[in-house]
Structures are given as structure tokens and as C-alpha cells.
Design an enzyme around this catalytic site. Structure first.
Site, short mmCIF file in Angstrom:
data_model
loop_
_atom_site.label_atom_id
_atom_site.label_comp_id
_atom_site.label_asym_id
_atom_site.label_seq_id
_atom_site.Cartn_x
_atom_site.Cartn_y
_atom_site.Cartn_z
N GLU A 106 -7.76 0.06 22.07
CA GLU A 106 -7.80 -0.72 20.84
C GLU A 106 -7.54 -2.17 21.26
O GLU A 106 -6.45 -2.48 21.76
CB GLU A 106 -6.68 -0.20 19.92
CG GLU A 106 -6.77 -0.69 18.52
CD GLU A 106 -5.68 -0.12 17.63
OE1 GLU A 106 -4.63 0.33 18.12
OE2 GLU A 106 -5.88 -0.14 16.41
N LYS A 142 11.18 -0.28 6.40
CA LYS A 142 11.54 -0.88 7.70
C LYS A 142 10.31 -1.64 8.17
O LYS A 142 9.38 -1.05 8.71
CB LYS A 142 11.91 0.24 8.68
CG LYS A 142 12.90 -0.13 9.77
CD LYS A 142 12.47 -1.25 10.68
CE LYS A 142 11.40 -0.84 11.67
NZ LYS A 142 10.80 -1.97 12.39
N PRO A 143 10.28 -2.97 7.96
CA PRO A 143 9.09 -3.73 8.37
C PRO A 143 9.10 -3.98 9.88
O PRO A 143 10.13 -3.80 10.54
CB PRO A 143 9.27 -5.05 7.61
CG PRO A 143 10.74 -5.22 7.42
CD PRO A 143 11.33 -3.82 7.36
N ALA A 144 7.97 -4.41 10.41
CA ALA A 144 7.88 -4.74 11.84
C ALA A 144 8.79 -5.92 12.14
O ALA A 144 8.94 -6.83 11.32
CB ALA A 144 6.44 -5.09 12.20
N GLU A 188 -0.77 6.44 9.22
CA GLU A 188 -1.94 5.55 9.36
C GLU A 188 -1.84 4.95 10.76
O GLU A 188 -1.02 4.05 10.99
CB GLU A 188 -1.90 4.44 8.30
CG GLU A 188 -2.05 4.93 6.87
CD GLU A 188 -3.48 5.35 6.54
OE1 GLU A 188 -4.41 5.02 7.30
OE2 GLU A 188 -3.65 6.02 5.51
N CYS A 232 -6.57 -2.49 12.34
CA CYS A 232 -6.79 -1.11 12.82
C CYS A 232 -8.24 -0.69 12.61
O CYS A 232 -8.73 0.19 13.30
CB CYS A 232 -5.85 -0.16 12.09
SG CYS A 232 -5.96 -0.37 10.31
N ARG A 278 0.84 -1.20 0.00
CA ARG A 278 0.00 0.00 0.00
C ARG A 278 0.88 1.26 0.00
O ARG A 278 0.43 2.34 -0.35
CB ARG A 278 -0.89 -0.04 1.25
CG ARG A 278 -2.09 0.86 1.18
CD ARG A 278 -3.12 0.48 2.21
NE ARG A 278 -2.82 1.00 3.54
CZ ARG A 278 -3.67 0.93 4.57
NH1 ARG A 278 -4.85 0.35 4.42
NH2 ARG A 278 -3.34 1.40 5.74
P1 NAD Z 1 3.90 -0.18 16.40
O1 NAD Z 1 3.60 1.27 16.39
O2 NAD Z 1 4.41 -0.79 17.63
O3 NAD Z 1 4.98 -0.51 15.26
C1 NAD Z 1 4.81 -0.12 13.93
C2 NAD Z 1 6.18 -0.01 13.28
O4 NAD Z 1 6.93 1.00 13.94
C3 NAD Z 1 7.02 -1.28 13.36
O5 NAD Z 1 7.79 -1.41 12.19
C4 NAD Z 1 7.92 -0.99 14.56
O6 NAD Z 1 9.14 -1.72 14.52
C5 NAD Z 1 8.17 0.49 14.38
N1 NAD Z 1 8.54 1.17 15.60
C6 NAD Z 1 8.24 0.84 16.88
N2 NAD Z 1 8.81 1.71 17.74
C7 NAD Z 1 9.48 2.63 16.98
C8 NAD Z 1 10.27 3.76 17.29
N3 NAD Z 1 10.51 4.16 18.54
N4 NAD Z 1 10.81 4.48 16.28
C9 NAD Z 1 10.59 4.09 15.01
N5 NAD Z 1 9.87 3.02 14.65
C10 NAD Z 1 9.31 2.29 15.63
O7 NAD Z 1 2.58 -0.89 15.87
P2 NAD Z 1 2.31 -2.46 15.67
O8 NAD Z 1 2.13 -3.08 17.00
O9 NAD Z 1 3.31 -3.05 14.74
O10 NAD Z 1 0.93 -2.42 14.88
C11 NAD Z 1 -0.28 -2.27 15.51
C12 NAD Z 1 -0.77 -0.85 15.42
O11 NAD Z 1 -0.80 -0.44 14.05
C13 NAD Z 1 -2.18 -0.68 15.91
O12 NAD Z 1 -2.29 0.48 16.67
C14 NAD Z 1 -2.99 -0.54 14.62
O13 NAD Z 1 -4.19 0.14 14.75
C15 NAD Z 1 -2.03 0.18 13.75
N6 NAD Z 1 -2.37 -0.01 12.34
C16 NAD Z 1 -2.91 1.05 11.67
C17 NAD Z 1 -3.29 0.88 10.35
C18 NAD Z 1 -3.91 2.02 9.59
O14 NAD Z 1 -3.99 1.91 8.38
N7 NAD Z 1 -4.33 3.10 10.22
C19 NAD Z 1 -3.11 -0.35 9.71
C20 NAD Z 1 -2.55 -1.40 10.44
C21 NAD Z 1 -2.17 -1.20 11.76
#
Ligand code: NAD
Length: 482
Positions: free
Chosen positions: A386, A179-181, A255, A289, A164
């Protein structure tokens, strides 16, 4: 290790070559259905992040000068590759994210479609020429690629959240660092390899998994060669990245998290509402989300709705996604399961009734039973969070005004759902709800051709549709006289 997983490159993809982390660091990837380690992946350092930005920067001039049609054709081939290799990719997604097989296949169809859609949009970055009102000049407005883009994605849709962003970025003429999760790096690495095979030149797409997200992403956002950050993840992390992005005044797309209300009015077709509720709640096992997070049901039908929903939730088969007959997989990790269990227990001790589920089954893997809570108090702390799991809390309301007030009683504004048998009634409610996406008599709303994004603290900008392309373009105005 399965053959499919064993074949995925596990180093960093920088400038068209695979490299270990500069300091040799690696991290393990787990299968949430068993807890087993399924791969070890290079963990990018700040130095690697800088190298990835340098590679994206080096490839930028040639990529932006590549004819839009050719850029689109790379995406079109990448679309076809996902379709052709769907089962292989589904296995990777299931093994690293835990989702059900059906959800993985659904995600891949959705993911591929972003490449097809943006392969078509690549030729539609159309500007305009007009005569200025004063008649003294022409106003030429044209779109240009914003530049090197940092893409940061979450674990819940390891393929779709990447395509996307990559689709519109490449279509617009931007080069990227993804940078993937760290829970789900394998799908991203495989997608990176597939884009190279589809013809993306070296450096156009760089993929750097890392356990050190703060250091890698932070370093990139301070690099003056970077012009854009597109983030999908929690509101908490998004807020932090916005602060960092302020230093270089980066173009930002965010997002973020959601807390979607699912409103069922007394005039709704109740069976259709329950069917929609199952999709809105249980797609991706509730780890979405836009998952329905709060069921707000008119008090004339709340008991019947809760009972019917509980029947369907109770009939879902819980188990590993690699067994295709299972409907619901585990949640992503032990911490997430504990958090969900804690919220349900607290809600139950506060007076909510557990109609079905409410327990973690014994045995391996991070499973949690599909759960319905009825008579949830509107002040229950659960409703402010959430949930990100298979839990459906039902609260009742007695008037339209009350329903809208409850629906909007959150700092989030991503998705909402409305069920009503009267179209005008339903549309009035949709317009009164502060959410970027509303499903009217529908539980499934995602579509690559539709603008996806949130209001309030759920984000900035839109992904999908033509709007998604504009996120990676900036407008230049030329005042011309001839
Ligand atoms: P997260 O915010 O913990 O992590 C997302 C990404 O950010 C990952 O790649 C993670 O490694 C990175 N990250 C984490 N800490 C960081 C930091 N300090 N600096 C830079 N990067 C960092 O979220 P998650 O647990 O992977 O995903 C779940 C969340 O994502 C939920 O809140 C969900 O609602 C949201 N989400 C939103 C959408 C949307 O389109 N709005 C879609 C999918 C998920």
C-alpha cells in the site's frame, strides 16, 4: 500557535469533563508541512482507558433509552455545527495531517454527512414480526444497541473516520470511547467538544488520545463492559485487535488496508480514465485506503495513458495546505516519506521508468513529488505494498483474463476501479474483481449513503448506509405466543 489550534482542549474527554492523563504524560503534535510542534496533548494511560469505559458504561442505560428521534437530533445539530465551523475545522485538519485545503474541505463535507445520514437512520432500526412456519408462535425480531463501543481511528481522515463510526453508534443507542491516531488527535478532541455542545450527554462520547495505543486499546478490549470494537487502520494492527477481541467475543468491525487496482480497458474513454485516475490516486495526496495503488492498463493504450497521467501529475502544485492554491500537501511524517522514496527508487532500479516526480524536494516539511512510473514489472515489490502517497505505477496487460488475474493478485480487497466504454464489459469486470467497492468509470466512490468496506484481508463489516447502523445493533428474537 494559531488561535484555532490554541482554543482546542488538549486533555482527555472523559465523562463530560476534561482531565489530564492519570500519570501526567503528554505528547507533541507536529505540522507535517513544517515539522513544527503545534500542540501538546494528554496521552491517556491504561487507567484512563478504564475510566473512559466506566464513563461510557454509566451513560449507556440513559442513552439507549433516549428516544431515537432525540438521538438523531443530537447528530443533526452536530452536522450543522461542522458545516457552520467548516473553515475552522479545515485549519485543524490541514495543520495536523498536512493535507491540502481542498482535501480538508472535501473531508469535512463527507464527515458532516455521516451525522446527517445517521441522524435520519436513528429512527430506522426496524425489526419485524412474522408467524412461524409451524403456526405455533410469532417470531419477533428486534434490534438493540450492541453496547459500549471502542472506536479506533487512523490519521489520514481525522474527522471522517471518526464521524463514520460515531454517527451510527450514537444513532443505534451506543455510548463510545474514541481513541484517535496520535498523529491527529486535535480534530477528534474538537469533534468531541462539538458533540457535547450539540447535546450529547456526559459520557456518551469520550475521547482519549494516547501515545500508548497498545496499552489503552488493549485494556479496553479486555474490559467486560465493552461489547464492540470498530477499528479503521492497517491490516497488521487490525489482525492484532481481532485476536484481542476474541477473548471477550467482541462484536468487531474492521476497515483495513487496501491495494486498489485501477483497470483501464482498451475500449475506455482515455481522457475520462486519466481524469478518474487523478481523483482515485490523488484525493488526499494518495493517503487513502481506497487510493488507486496499481494502474493496470491495456497495452494498446498504456503508453498514452501514462503520458497523459504524467502531464497532469506534473502540473499539480506541491506545498503547505494552508496556502489554498496548493493541490498536494506533505505526507504524514518523515518515516512515511522515506518508505515511499525507497519503494520508488527500488522500482526505478528494477527497470520502471520515472515519467515525472520521483524526488523529495529540499526544504522543510515531508513533501514528496507527485510521481508516475511506467512499464512497471508485474512482479515489482511496489505493487504488493500500500503506497499511501502520491505515486502512480503503471503496468500493462494484454487480455481481460490477465487484467482480472492481476487485479485479484493481492490479499487485499477494499476498492477497485474499472474503465470501459462498454457497460456490459465493465460490469463483467467489476463482478470478477474481489473488492468491496468498485468504481465503474468513476474515480470518486465514497458516499455516506453507500456501504463502504472490504473483502479478503481488507476488513469485516461495512460503514455508511443502513449496513453501518446494523454494525452497532444486535438482533434479539422473541418467540411469542398470544
Ligand atoms: P495504524 O494501523 O497504524 O493505526 C490506526 C489506529 O490504531 C491509530 O489510532 C493507532 O494509534 C492505533 N494503533 C496502532 N497500534 C496499535 C496497537 N498495537 N493496539 C491498538 N491500537 C493501535 O494505521 P494508520 O497508519 O493510522 O492508518 C493508515 C492505515 O489505515 C492504512 O493501512 C489504510 O489503508 C488504513 N485505512 C483504512 C480505511 C478503511 O476504511 N478501510 C480508511 C482509512 C485508513
Amino acid at each position: 500557535m494559531s488561535d484555532v489550534i490554541a482554543k482546542i482542549p488538549t486533555d482527555l474527554s472523559i465523562g463530560g469533563s476534561w482531565q489530564p492523563a492519570s500519570d501526567g504524560e503528554r505528547f507533541d503534535v507536529h505540522d507535517p508541512a513544517t515539522g513544527e510542534v503545534i500542540a501538546s496533548v494528554a496521552s491517556g494511560s491504561a487507567e484512563d482507558a478504564t475510566a473512559a469505559v466506566a464513563a461510557a458504561d454509566a451513560a449507556a442505560a440513559e442513552w439507549r433509552a433516549t428516544p431515537p428521534r432525540e438521538r438523531g437530533e443530537v447528530l443533526r445539530r452536530a452536522y450543522q455545527a461542522i458545516i457552520d465551523r467548516r473553515d475552522e475545522l479545515a485549519e485543524v485538519i490541514v495543520r495536523e495531517s498536512g493535507k491540502s485545503w481542498g482535501d480538508a474541505i472535501g473531508e469535512l463535507t463527507y464527515s458532516a454527512e455521516f451525522y446527517r445520514w445517521y441522524g435520519e437512520e436513528a429512527v430506522r432500526a426496524i425489526g419485524g414480526i412474522s408467524m412461524a412456519p409451524g403456526g405455533d408462535k410469532r417470531i419477533i425480531a428486534q434490534h438493540r444497541p450492541v453496547g459500549v463501543s471502542v472506536l479506533v481511528t487512523p490519521w489520514n481522515f481525522p474527522a471522517a473516520m471518526a464521524t463514520r463510526k460515531i454517527g451510527p453508534a450514537l444513532a443505534a443507542g451506543c455510548t463510545v470511547v474514541l481513541k484517535p491516531a496520535s498523529d491527529t488527535p486535535l480534530t477528534a478532541l474538537l469533534l468531541g467538544e462539538m458533540l457535547t455542545e450539540a447535546g450529547a450527554p456526559a459520557g456518551v462520547v469520550n475521547v482519549i488520545p494516547s501515545r500508548r495505543s497498545g496499552a489503552t486499546v488493549g485494556t479496553m478490549l479486555q474490559d467486560p463492559r465493552v461489547r464492540k470494537v470498530s477499528f479503521t487502520g492497517s491490516t497488521e494492527v487490525g489482525r492484532m485487535l481481532l485476536e484481542q477481541a476474541a477473548q471477550q467475543i467482541l462484536n468487531c468491525s474492521m476497515e483495513l488496508g487496501g491495494n486498489a487496482p485501477f483497470v483501464v480497458f482498451g475500449d475506455a474513454d482515455l481522457d475520462a480514465a486519466v481524469e478518474g485516475a487523478m481523483v482515485a490516486k490523488m484525493r488526499n495526496g494518495g493517503e487513502s485506503c481506497i487510493a488507486a495503488n496499481r494502474f493496470l492498463v491495456h497495452d494498446s493504450v498504456a503508453e498514452e495513458f501514462s503520458r497523459k497521467l504524467a502531464e497532469q501529475m506534473g502540473a499539480l502544485k506541491l506545498g503547505p495546505g494552508m496556502d489554498k492554491s496548493n493541490d498536494v500537501g506533505p505526507v504524514i511524517n518523515e518515516g512515511a516519506r522515506e518508505e515511499i522514496a525507497g519503494m520508488v527508487d527500488q522500482s526505478a532500479s528494477g527497470g520502471a521508468k520515472v515519467l515525472v516526480g520521483g524526488k523529495s524536494p529540499s526544504g522543510p516539511g515531508w513533501f514528496y513529488e507527485p510521481t508516475v512510473l511506467s512499464r512497471v514489472d508485474r512482479d515489482d515489490p511496489l505493487l504488493a505494498h500500500e503506497i499511501f502517497g502520491p505515486v502512480a505505477p503503471v503496468t500493462s496487460f494484454s487480455s481481460d483474463d490477465e487484467a482480472i488475474e492481476l487485479a485479484n493478485a493481492t490479499e487485499f480487497g477494499l476498492a477497485a476501479y474499472v474503465y470501459s466504454g462498454d457497460l456490459a464489459h465493465g460490469l463483467r469486470a467489476c463482478e470478477a474483481i474481489e473488492a468491496g467497492i468498485v468504481g465503474l468509470n468513476r474515480g470518486f466512490v465514497s458516499d455516506p449513503a453507500a456501504p463502504f468496506g472490504g473483502m479478503k484481508q481488507s476488513g469485516l463489516g461495512r460503514e455508511g448506509a443502513h449496513e453501518g447502523l446494523l454494525e452497532f445493533l444486535e438482533t434479539q428474537y422473541i418467540a411469542a405466543a398470544w
